[in-house]
Design a protein around this motif. Structure first.
Motif, PDB file in Angstrom:
ATOM      1  N   ASP A   1       2.360   1.160  -2.671  1.00 25.23           N
ATOM      2  CA  ASP A   1       1.861   2.536  -2.717  1.00 25.23           C
ATOM      3  C   ASP A   1       0.339   2.560  -2.715  1.00 25.23           C
ATOM      4  OD1 ASP A   1       1.283   1.587  -5.204  1.00 25.23           O
ATOM      5  OD2 ASP A   1       2.480   3.045  -6.294  1.00 25.23           O
ATOM      6  N   ASP A   2      -0.195   3.752  -2.578  1.00 24.48           N
ATOM      7  CA  ASP A   2      -1.644   3.918  -2.572  1.00 24.48           C
ATOM      8  C   ASP A   2      -2.186   4.302  -3.944  1.00 24.48           C
ATOM      9  OD1 ASP A   2      -1.833   3.334   0.109  1.00 24.48           O
ATOM     10  OD2 ASP A   2      -1.541   5.430   0.720  1.00 24.48           O
ATOM     11  N   ALA A   3      -1.374   4.161  -4.979  1.00 25.10           N
ATOM     12  CA  ALA A   3      -1.816   4.521  -6.326  1.00 25.10           C
ATOM     13  C   ALA A   3      -2.991   3.638  -6.740  1.00 25.10           C
ATOM     14  CB  ALA A   3      -0.666   4.375  -7.320  1.00 25.10           C
ATOM     15  N   GLN A   4      -3.831   4.187  -7.558  1.00 20.71           N
ATOM     16  CA  GLN A   4      -5.005   3.458  -8.015  1.00 20.71           C
ATOM     17  C   GLN A   4      -4.622   2.346  -8.984  1.00 20.71           C
ATOM     18  OE1 GLN A   4      -8.325   3.866  -7.233  1.00 20.71           O
ATOM     19  NE2 GLN A   4      -7.644   5.267  -5.641  1.00 20.71           N
ATOM     20  N   GLU A   5      -5.126   1.171  -8.729  1.00 21.64           N
ATOM     21  CA  GLU A   5      -4.939   0.071  -9.672  1.00 21.64           C
ATOM     22  C   GLU A   5      -5.889   0.272 -10.844  1.00 21.64           C
ATOM     23  OE1 GLU A   5      -7.934  -3.004  -7.401  1.00 21.64           O
ATOM     24  OE2 GLU A   5      -5.828  -3.016  -6.898  1.00 21.64           O
ATOM     25  N   MET A   6      -5.659  -0.472 -11.893  1.00 25.68           N
ATOM     26  CA  MET A   6      -6.503  -0.389 -13.084  1.00 25.68           C
ATOM     27  C   MET A   6      -6.934  -1.787 -13.481  1.00 25.68           C
ATOM     28  SD  MET A   6      -4.784   2.639 -15.307  1.00 25.68           S
ATOM     29  CE  MET A   6      -6.308   2.889 -16.203  1.00 25.68           C
TER      30      MET A   6
END
Length: 182
Positions: free
Chosen positions: A104-109
């Motif tokens: 997915d394109d979710a932001q990593e942390m």
């Protein structure tokens, strides 16, 4: 130990990072601080697996950061980032554990930890809550736990619906006799 990546950080930072204390919102109203103990864990998610890092080892939790790649670094070393003037080695935990790339394109942390007086940023999928877990719920790694998780785990905690893998920072940053970064 031989180093994968040799960086001189001691002359790049003039002040050390300090661990942040965990505050309980209900206590903040009364200006009281929750005591942090050795059974408190910051929960993180990695490839759908919930993991725990001892809260006393976590210095910062960051959103996605600009990372500068380092030539000829191992695959698990994503590069370095600048955190308040201090050079921090970034480790991609998905690559370190040979997990699949994010779909997915979710932001990593990033979770910043300290090991041997050097800061490291662990690139993860997301951060959860801080859990206080009873020592009675702790178990050794089950034999059915995948090898990639056993190689970096100190054990597990059985939660209501899932297993929390307790991560060992030293094991994460060490590959056999070779350290993962500076």
């Amino acid at each position: 130990m031989t180093h994968f990546l040799k960086l001189s950080k001691s002359n790049l930072a003039t002040k050390r990072m300090r661990p942040r204390l965990v505050y309980n919102k209900s206590y903040l109203k009364g200006l009281e601080m929750k005591a942090v103990n050795k059974n408190d864990y910051v929960t993180i998610w990695l490839d759908g697996q919930i993991c725990g890092i001892p809260v006393l080892e976590v210095q910062d939790v960051l959103s996605k950061q600009v990372i500068t790649k380092v030539p000829q670094a191992p695959a698990a070393v994503a590069g370095v980032l600048n955190l308040r003037g201090q050079i921090v080695t970034a480790i991609n935990l998905r690559k370190r554990l040979n997990l699949s790339e994010r779909e997915d394109d979710a932001q990593e942390m990033n979770v910043v930890v300290e090991y041997e007086n050097e800061p490291y940023s662990l690139i993860i999928d997301k951060v959860g809550d801080v859990l206080s877990l009873s020592e009675d719920a702790f178990e050794k790694n089950p034999v059915t736990l995948e090898a990639c998780w056993q190689s970096v785990s100190n054990g597990i905690f059985r939660l209501e619906t899932e297993l929390l893998v307790l991560l060992d920072i030293e094991k994460i940053l060490t590959l056999g006799e070779t350290k993962a970064a500076a």
